[in-house]
Enzyme design. Sequence first.
Site, PDB file in Angstrom:
ATOM      1  N   CYS A  34      14.594  25.056 -32.694  1.00 40.47           N
ATOM      2  CA  CYS A  34      15.175  23.856 -33.272  1.00 40.47           C
ATOM      3  C   CYS A  34      15.914  23.106 -32.174  1.00 40.47           C
ATOM      4  CB  CYS A  34      16.134  24.202 -34.381  1.00 40.47           C
ATOM      5  SG  CYS A  34      17.408  25.272 -33.799  1.00 40.47           S
ATOM      6  N   ASP A 508      -0.632  -4.640  -6.835  1.00 36.96           N
ATOM      7  CA  ASP A 508      -0.994  -4.673  -5.432  1.00 36.96           C
ATOM      8  C   ASP A 508      -2.406  -5.256  -5.375  1.00 36.96           C
ATOM      9  OD1 ASP A 508      -1.348  -3.867  -2.680  1.00 36.96           O
ATOM     10  OD2 ASP A 508      -2.541  -2.210  -3.461  1.00 36.96           O
ATOM     11  N   ASP A 704      -1.651   1.459  -4.825  1.00 35.48           N
ATOM     12  CA  ASP A 704      -2.115   2.769  -4.396  1.00 35.48           C
ATOM     13  C   ASP A 704      -0.929   3.605  -3.952  1.00 35.48           C
ATOM     14  OD1 ASP A 704      -2.109   1.924  -1.480  1.00 35.48           O
ATOM     15  OD2 ASP A 704      -3.645   0.595  -2.344  1.00 35.48           O
ATOM     16  N   ASP A 708       1.913   2.057  -1.210  1.00 32.77           N
ATOM     17  CA  ASP A 708       2.899   1.311  -1.964  1.00 32.77           C
ATOM     18  C   ASP A 708       4.007   2.200  -2.502  1.00 32.77           C
ATOM     19  OD1 ASP A 708       1.626  -1.173  -1.692  1.00 32.77           O
ATOM     20  OD2 ASP A 708       0.158  -0.596  -3.192  1.00 32.77           O
TER      21      ASP A 708
HETATM   22  P1  ADP Z   1      -1.949  -4.688   0.262  1.00 34.17           P
HETATM   23  O1  ADP Z   1      -0.521  -4.924  -0.024  1.00 34.17           O
HETATM   24  O2  ADP Z   1      -2.786  -5.856  -0.160  1.00 34.17           O
HETATM   25  O3  ADP Z   1      -2.462  -3.407  -0.270  1.00 34.17           O
HETATM   26  P2  ADP Z   1      -1.411  -3.643   2.944  1.00 34.17           P
HETATM   27  O4  ADP Z   1       0.066  -3.684   2.828  1.00 34.17           O
HETATM   28  O5  ADP Z   1      -2.046  -2.315   2.954  1.00 34.17           O
HETATM   29  O6  ADP Z   1      -2.104  -4.612   1.876  1.00 34.17           O
HETATM   30  O7  ADP Z   1      -1.825  -4.404   4.264  1.00 34.17           O
HETATM   31  C1  ADP Z   1      -1.463  -5.763   4.438  1.00 34.17           C
HETATM   32  C2  ADP Z   1      -2.087  -6.406   5.621  1.00 34.17           C
HETATM   33  O8  ADP Z   1      -1.691  -5.736   6.799  1.00 34.17           O
HETATM   34  C3  ADP Z   1      -3.584  -6.341   5.631  1.00 34.17           C
HETATM   35  O9  ADP Z   1      -4.154  -7.396   4.892  1.00 34.17           O
HETATM   36  C4  ADP Z   1      -3.864  -6.471   7.128  1.00 34.17           C
HETATM   37  O10 ADP Z   1      -3.800  -7.807   7.506  1.00 34.17           O
HETATM   38  C5  ADP Z   1      -2.730  -5.751   7.762  1.00 34.17           C
HETATM   39  N1  ADP Z   1      -3.054  -4.344   8.092  1.00 34.17           N
HETATM   40  C6  ADP Z   1      -2.461  -3.234   7.592  1.00 34.17           C
HETATM   41  N2  ADP Z   1      -2.962  -2.127   8.145  1.00 34.17           N
HETATM   42  C7  ADP Z   1      -3.936  -2.516   8.985  1.00 34.17           C
HETATM   43  C8  ADP Z   1      -4.861  -1.820   9.846  1.00 34.17           C
HETATM   44  N3  ADP Z   1      -4.883  -0.490   9.938  1.00 34.17           N
HETATM   45  N4  ADP Z   1      -5.699  -2.562  10.567  1.00 34.17           N
HETATM   46  C9  ADP Z   1      -5.686  -3.889  10.484  1.00 34.17           C
HETATM   47  N5  ADP Z   1      -4.876  -4.596   9.703  1.00 34.17           N
HETATM   48  C10 ADP Z   1      -3.999  -3.931   8.970  1.00 34.17           C
HETATM   49 MG    MG Z   2      -2.879  -1.563  -1.012  1.00 29.94          MG
END
Ligand code: ADP
Ligand code: MG
Length: 811
Positions: A34, A508, A704, A708
């Site tokens: 309970c 996102d 994701d 994020d």
């Molecule tokens: P979202 O918020 O849309 O999921 P991310 O935060 O993962 O995107 O990434 C944002 C931006 O950062 C991408 O659009 C890219 O321009 C840049 N970026 C992040 N990681 C990489 C990487 N490993 N190589 C190239 N560009 C990257």
């Molecule tokens: Mg993302």
Amino acid sequence: MSDTDSPEMPNIKVGVRFSGKSREVTLKIIGMHCATCSLTVQKALLSVPGVLASSVSLASDETRVVIDEDSVNYSELLRAVQRAGYDVYREETTILLSSLSPGDEVAILRALDRVGIFNVRFNFINQSVIIEYNPLDVTVDELTQTLREAGFKVISVRSGEIDWDVDRRAVESDLRDILRRLIVAIPLTTAILIMMLLNTYSLISTPLYNALALTLATPVQFYSGWRFIKGAVRAFKNATANMDTLVALGTLTAYIFSVLVFVGLLPGITFFDSSAAVITFILVGRYIEVRSRLNASSTIRNLAKLQPRTARVIRGSSEVEVTVDELRPGDLVVIRQGELIPVDGIVSEGEGYVDESSMSGEYMPRHKKPGELVLAGTHLVRGYLVVSTTRSGRYALISQVIKLARQAQASRLPIQSLVDKVSSAFTWFVIASGIATLIAWITVGAPMYVAVEHMTSVLVVACPCALGLATPISVVVGINRASQKGIVIKDANAVEKLTRSVRVVAFDKTGTLTLGKPKVTAVIGGNEVLALAATAEVKSEHPLAKAIVNSALEKGLRLGNVVSADFLQGIGVVSQLADGTLVAVGNEKIIEGLELKVPSNLSETASRLRAEGNTVVYVAINGEVRGVLALGDEIRPEAFRVIDFLSRLGLTTVMITGDNYINARLIAGKLGIKEVYAGLLPGDKVKVINELRSRYGGVAMIGDGINDAAALSSADVGIAMGHGSDITKEAGDIVLLGDRLDQLIDLVKLSRKILNNIRTNLVYAFLYNAILIPIAAGVIPGLTLRPEFAGLAMALSSISVTLNALRLRRA
Ligand code: ADP
Ligand code: MG
């Protein structure tokens, strides 16, 4: 648990101050039935120094305790629960060692100190260690492994294996106990009722009837009813009252009064039939309730059965069978048509169709070929696979899902705390009402037996048992239903918030609204730029990085070697290659950060590619911007429906992304999302979430789980799109396993149904009490409720609450 163990830590305990390392432990409590019980257990656990938090679920009989690793051990938790009059479900295993002498005790205790051990005994005669452990937290294999690591040679192990089926066994032992008591109660009570009938038609005399009834009612009262008396005494010792108190008080009053009448100390008539019938009815009710409760968490139990215990591994040129716990990453496991897949891994040979419905809720079998991920607990319906193990058996996704779901079952909703307080106060109210009823009837000059009979009815009918069950049973069934749909609810609170307080849903972009499988659509700067960019990205997990690497490989380009790589979240990557070349790949922020200049022709091309809906990254080589890569990612086809569904519920939808504004705006426009926040770093996303909260109210964030993480944890409800990685480490209160965004629709619908179900349950539970107490007290002229019917009504209220909750299994 091993990730918080660090070998460098000295094994000394210091004081009871919080060491900064906390750990969550799930215990199965025996003997709770309970709401007051769960409060008592919770209080007892919280009184142990070093216990940081505790919550108890009545429906799953589980308690979740957050402890400070260094200052609490399991035996203290066990003692606290036992002192409160309950017990913890434990299992025992006997491990036979090749040698064991009294001097080894300390070493063994020290080795076992950090795992879920309640008690260790040593048998030096046959050289065995008998360990009482928590099957929810540790497996026998882990125990033997720990002993091996401490330098002992294990000869044999005797006991059950890894076991998620503990609820079933705990419940079954409870059911057996109830059944034993019923086998006595049913025939004896029936006999009393027959005697009573015979007495009514003057076929036997009243003194004879009384003598027979006393003889028959006594075992019912003290053997069958012992459960209640024991529970009442336990509650009394803890200065509380619970449903056992009410049942014991009610039936004992009726019984003792009848005995006093029988021996001539009081005038009036006996009613042994009432006390016996109340006990019988309540036991029958309890039996049905406990049985159906077993179904409440059947999904998770069935999930546990899906992971085979053994696997066939290729060793040299032959196949050998090993237990899944012995599997190491890299082992090649053979799976034939029709078999369940025992491990998480990557297909290295063969192909086939895999039914992943157990994990994702998606029934369409998926085609798997070399290079693709398969998960333990899924079913190879056609084909033949050789899978290279990526995680040892007990870390498979399915085990994590089960572990998380079990933990969530024990989470308490805000509503429930209120209900628990109400029902524990209500118990005292009922006792007072019982006494008031007795006094009132005596005052108006009714015979004593009439007064006692009414008091018994009041005590029995008003038991707030169903009330205590109303919330947790729906939570358990709901979480099970969710896991069937591939939705892992880590914390049931999220369900309540999602329904009651969330006003805005933030998405996102990459991987959430889009498929997250971008492709390189344009390369400005030629193959040399692409090859260098790909080399720089080799070690990155980012979807853009993978796309760049794949594109280079598809073109047959050779990648160089990376010496060091710096991953900048939301920005890009800066890598140093073996030949000394420095390559940077990323968005404008990387250009600003490195103080580079973009040649005007490249920046114009970049704008054009963006306007066409591409994500654009720059490639800089040795401090010079040499090229641009455009990446296109498709919108998930189901995203349109999801946004539409949420908007129709009146929720605001928002996009928050690290990508460039132009591209983000384009995608948001197609989907019908009006608010866009772009160019954000992970930390900025947190700020946006807080701003949204102050403007709209509760915020749900879906993204994701790895990228994020910060945003997900700062939202009121964090929902992660799981990608078959380590979901226990992912942020978020809820994980969608199917990689389908429309699971969000299922989640929102199910959450609403769970909350409605709880409300209905509370109404049922309250109605019984509200309507029946006045009738039982005899306040309403012309209506009476004999104690046995009060018992029946009480039993029915718990059963109806349970059955109503089980409806969620089809929600
Ligand atoms: P979202 O918020 O849309 O999921 P991310 O935060 O993962 O995107 O990434 C944002 C931006 O950062 C991408 O659009 C890219 O321009 C840049 N970026 C992040 N990681 C990489 C990487 N490993 N190589 C190239 N560009 C990257
Ligand atoms: Mg993302």
